[in-house]
Scaffold this motif. Structure first.
Motif, PDB file in Angstrom:
ATOM      1  N   ARG A  28     -17.608  32.115  65.643  1.00  0.00           N
ATOM      2  CA  ARG A  28     -16.803  32.521  64.498  1.00  0.00           C
ATOM      3  C   ARG A  28     -15.820  31.436  64.092  1.00  0.00           C
ATOM      4  NH1 ARG A  28     -15.021  37.940  67.573  1.00  0.00           N
ATOM      5  NH2 ARG A  28     -14.527  36.258  69.033  1.00  0.00           N
ATOM      6  N   GLU A  67     -17.853  32.198  70.332  1.00  0.00           N
ATOM      7  CA  GLU A  67     -18.879  33.101  69.820  1.00  0.00           C
ATOM      8  C   GLU A  67     -19.456  32.647  68.486  1.00  0.00           C
ATOM      9  OE1 GLU A  67     -18.151  37.344  70.102  1.00  0.00           O
ATOM     10  OE2 GLU A  67     -16.496  36.958  71.483  1.00  0.00           O
ATOM     11  N   SER A  87      -6.783  34.834  63.024  1.00  0.00           N
ATOM     12  CA  SER A  87      -7.587  34.915  64.242  1.00  0.00           C
ATOM     13  C   SER A  87      -9.072  34.906  63.928  1.00  0.00           C
ATOM     14  CB  SER A  87      -7.232  36.202  64.998  1.00  0.00           C
ATOM     15  OG  SER A  87      -8.183  36.498  66.004  1.00  0.00           O
ATOM     16  N   SER A  88      -9.850  34.303  64.811  1.00  0.00           N
ATOM     17  CA  SER A  88     -11.305  34.349  64.670  1.00  0.00           C
ATOM     18  C   SER A  88     -11.845  35.738  64.986  1.00  0.00           C
ATOM     19  CB  SER A  88     -11.958  33.308  65.587  1.00  0.00           C
ATOM     20  OG  SER A  88     -11.671  33.572  66.950  1.00  0.00           O
ATOM     21  N   SER A  89     -11.103  36.530  65.757  1.00  0.00           N
ATOM     22  CA  SER A  89     -11.546  37.875  66.118  1.00  0.00           C
ATOM     23  C   SER A  89     -11.036  38.936  65.157  1.00  0.00           C
ATOM     24  CB  SER A  89     -11.070  38.223  67.536  1.00  0.00           C
ATOM     25  OG  SER A  89     -11.686  37.406  68.495  1.00  0.00           O
ATOM     26  N   TYR A  90      -9.796  38.776  64.697  1.00  0.00           N
ATOM     27  CA  TYR A  90      -9.171  39.778  63.830  1.00  0.00           C
ATOM     28  C   TYR A  90      -8.839  39.117  62.493  1.00  0.00           C
ATOM     29  CZ  TYR A  90      -8.796  42.164  68.294  1.00  0.00           C
ATOM     30  OH  TYR A  90      -9.081  42.747  69.505  1.00  0.00           O
ATOM     31  N   GLY A 136     -15.390  41.118  73.853  1.00  0.00           N
ATOM     32  CA  GLY A 136     -16.252  39.943  73.892  1.00  0.00           C
ATOM     33  C   GLY A 136     -17.043  39.910  75.176  1.00  0.00           C
ATOM     34  N   ASP A 194     -14.608  29.377  67.430  1.00  0.00           N
ATOM     35  CA  ASP A 194     -14.523  29.904  68.785  1.00  0.00           C
ATOM     36  C   ASP A 194     -15.867  29.875  69.507  1.00  0.00           C
ATOM     37  OD1 ASP A 194     -16.008  32.160  68.020  1.00  0.00           O
ATOM     38  OD2 ASP A 194     -14.285  33.511  67.973  1.00  0.00           O
ATOM     39  N   HIS A 219      -9.470  34.488  72.027  1.00  0.00           N
ATOM     40  CA  HIS A 219      -9.819  34.214  70.632  1.00  0.00           C
ATOM     41  C   HIS A 219      -9.154  32.926  70.177  1.00  0.00           C
ATOM     42  CE1 HIS A 219      -6.011  36.218  68.752  1.00  0.00           C
ATOM     43  NE2 HIS A 219      -5.807  36.004  70.020  1.00  0.00           N
ATOM     44  N   LYS A 230     -12.084  47.654  69.238  1.00  0.00           N
ATOM     45  CA  LYS A 230     -12.817  46.426  69.540  1.00  0.00           C
ATOM     46  C   LYS A 230     -11.830  45.434  70.155  1.00  0.00           C
ATOM     47  CE  LYS A 230     -16.277  47.147  65.946  1.00  0.00           C
ATOM     48  NZ  LYS A 230     -16.908  46.621  64.712  1.00  0.00           N
ATOM     49  N   PRO A 240      -9.165  40.524  72.332  1.00  0.00           N
ATOM     50  CA  PRO A 240     -10.407  40.969  71.681  1.00  0.00           C
ATOM     51  C   PRO A 240     -11.473  41.390  72.686  1.00  0.00           C
ATOM     52  CG  PRO A 240      -9.682  38.803  70.890  1.00  0.00           C
ATOM     53  CD  PRO A 240      -8.921  39.102  72.135  1.00  0.00           C
TER      54      PRO A 240
END
Length: 671
Positions: free
Chosen positions: A272, A270, A430-433, A643, A268, A403, A584, A641
């Protein structure tokens, strides 16, 4: 930049209260800074070398499925990936001699620190791969040994592995590199064995650039297919042996070009990666494929540029710099992901195992004049599609709603790995979760069913989830609006059959994806359909989340109740109302069809079940299907998410914009 004398603050590193690892302090901007980053990984290992340097006993006295000596060989050889790449690119390290001495002592059959010759299927075979690569690209290692010592290396590295059985997996590449390393230095090796192994590995190829981690009958395409082993080692082989084998090298490069357009979807903005599958405790090794593209001289497929590739790698390293809890107090990598975690560990993860992460430093073997280093960083998400179906891994990739996410069906590990249903059988990653693994096997709190459907026939003590399934990618909708859909068939109990459809987000409802289950029950079962897991810590003091407060922009709805009094009425809402948690960002789940059969609640997952957040809650729909009943459950899973640029008051901005059930699905459901 030349390394300086030993820094006492690093060689005797102790991370006390609020201690920050030197890894986090490097400003990553260029090749020199990434060299410095690697040195911060190698320095803390110094106190853990054995007297003759043949073994590294990393902190953490945990056992694995192989012997202690092999574990300590891992501790020595895995960091060698980073050191060899540093040396191959003209860099230096003050402790290089430690590894030369260690190789000398470890391969001496008459010495007190001899590693021992491998048996069939021995872990030592894995560690022969970084050693073989190091011999091939860092001549000073071979040059640091006398004739007798080179003979010992030949006997240990070549002769012993060529005579033994190996798992029918990516491991065969490790024997290839054992032979290749000796070949490059004029040592004794087996060209016949090397060729036979590569030809067999080619039978794992499935098309579209993708190789399976094993033969027919196994569907396992995770990071081993790309960065951890297969693509990575194919590209290294193309670089090192391409002059003698141009056709083989070009084929490996061609596969990488095709795969790159798919693999770009796993990272992603960010930095991740999407955690998926096994061995994600190798952390930043997940971007190794991209440095290997540059190392092998691959021409990038349009529309990717070297600035985009550089951005994927450097942003990824920077994200890991923010994960301050992944270190032991002495500064070594721990078993885990964002923090030490044995629940997620495989039975082959020794304390030295995480240093496979050093594969990421293949970019240091790339010349500083290569456009990988000279280009400015760019985002690949400006040129690749937001939704893409990947046939070979059986994934639908999405980058909508803040995400990167993949929907998955059909993959499974070929052996009974701990938490395998969570690592391969979940519906969304998920890249966030990050995904969650079960820290125990009693009640939903311990199963931690993030992005999974669980079924229980004993009142909720034990739960079955999707592990093995047959699947296919299909396209549904009218001619003007086709949507990729994943369909899977699975049987948690012999008399319970489930068909699951997974539908990706759309630009209209970017924070929702749809999950559809047709459950035909031959016995009465409870069901629990979980959303993503999210941090269960409130902002002021880190205590568990309260009931949602819009003014504070965090909390849950309905109320989050402790593990022992979840029958409290205020802990439940109707299925149509759904459940969400905001900390978050926000995650949630609500029933679109079958809502009268299900209620919504928050599962207070056991601590340390999630890879990234040590305290989590999981919005969940629960209900019962009676014996002889066939039902359709349609769930809308929400994720927005936190961010850059996302305000706290916007976390639930898409919650009320529930997606419609597609006409084709309504027709199939008969509603």
């Amino acid at each position: 930049m030349a390394s300086t004398a030993a820094d006492p603050a690093q060689t005797g590193l102790v991370l006390g209260y609020n201690g920050v690892h030197p890894f986090a302090k490097v400003s990553i901007t260029d090749r020199s800074s990434v060299q410095d980053l690697l040195r911060t990984l190698l320095d803390p290992l110094e106190p853990f070398f054995s007297p003759l340097k043949a073994r590294v006993r990393c902190p953490g006295a945990t056992a694995v499925r192989f012997d202690q000596t092999a574990s300590e060989v891992e501790g020595l050889c895995r960091p060698l990936w980073g050191l060899a790449c540093l040396l191959a690119g003209g860099g230096d390290y003050r402790g290089t001699q430690w590894w030369i001495d260690g190789i000398r002592a470890g391969t001496d059959p008459d010495g007190p620190e001899f590693w021992g010759f491998p048996r069939d299927n021995d872990q030592r075979m894995v560690e022969m791969c970084p050693l073989g690569y190091a011999l091939a690209v860092a001549p000073g290692i071979w040059g640091g040994l006398d004739e007798r010592e080179r003979g010992n290396v030949e006997a240990w590295l070549g002769n012993s592995i060529n005579e033994k059985n190996m798992p029918n997996t990516n491991w065969l590449w490790f024997r290839v590199f054992a032979n290749l390393g000796l070949k490059k230095q004029g040592g004794k090796f087996s060209q016949e064995r090397l060729d036979a192994d590569i030809e067999h590995l080619n039978t794992f190829y499935r098309g579209d650039g993708w190789s399976n981690d094993g033969p027919e009958g196994i569907h396992q395409m995770d990071y081993y297919s790309s960065s951890f082993a297969i693509h990575f080692l194919q590209l290294l082989y193309a670089k090192l042996a391409g002059g003698d084998e141009p056709e083989r090298a070009e084929e490996f490069k061609r596969r990488a070009q095709m795969a790159a357009l798919d693999l770009a979807h796993y990272y992603d903005e960010e930095g991740r990666s999407i955690p998926f599958g096994r061995s994600v405790g190798y952390r930043f090794a997940m971007v190794s494929f991209w440095g290997a593209l540059a190392y092998a001289g691959v021409e990038l497929p349009a529309p990717l540029t070297w600035g985009m590739v550089k951005g994927i790698v450097l942003r990824h390293l920077r994200w890991w710099q923010t994960q301050h809890d992944m270190w032991s107090p002495s500064g070594t990598l721990t078993i885990g992901y964002s923090y030490p975690n044995m629940y997620m560990a495989e039975n082959y993860n020794s304390p030295g195992s995480p240093y496979w992460a050093c594969l990421a430093f293949i970019c240091l073997a790339v010349p500083e004049t290569h456009p990988f280093w000279t280009s400015s960083e760019e985002s690949h998400w400006t040129v690749i599609p937001k939704i893409k179906a990947l046939k070979q891994p059986g994934h639908i990739m999405s980058n909508l709603g803040g995400h990167c996410m993949l929907l998955s069906s059909g993959q499974a590990c070929s052996y009974p790995m701990k938490g395998t249903h969570a690592k391969y059988g979940a519906f969304a990653y998920s890249s966030s979760y990050a995904y969650s693994v079960p820290p125990g096997l009693f009640t939903l709190e311990q199963y931690a069913l993030a992005s999974q459907l669980g079924l229980s026939d004993d009142g909720g003590e034990y739960w079955k989830t999707r592990r093995l399934s047959t699947s296919q990618l299909i396209s549904r909708g009218d001619d003007n609006n086709k949507t990729p859909v994943l369909e899977s068939l699975w049987t948690p109990f012999p008399d319970v059959q489930i068909k699951t459809y997974l539908l990706p987000p759309t630009p209209k409802t970017p924070n929702y994806h749809l999950r559809v289950h047709r459950i035909a029950a031959g016995r009465t079962v409870l069901t629990a359909d979980g959303a993503f897991a999210i941090s269960n810590e409130r902002t002021p003091d880190g205590r568990y989340l309260d009931l949602y407060d819009a003014a504070k922009g965090e909390g849950t709805r309905p109320k989050l109740i402790g593990n022992y009094d979840a029958s409290t009425p205020e802990a439940w809402a109707s299925g149509a109302e759904g459940a969400f948690a905001v900390s978050k960002g926000a995650v949630g789940i609500r029933a679109l069809e079958g809502s009268e059969l299900r209620s919504a609640t928050l599962v207070n997952a056991d601590p340390n079940s999630n890879l990234v957040e040590s305290r989590t809650t999981i919005p969940t729909l629960q209900g019962e299907v009676a014996a002889g009943q066939t039902v359709w459950f349609v769930s809308a899973i929400y994720a927005k998410p936190s961010g850059p640029g996302v305000k706290r008051e916007e976390y639930l901005s898409g919650w009320e914009g529930v997606p419609e059930v597609p006409a084709w699905l309504r027709e199939e459901m008969g509603v």
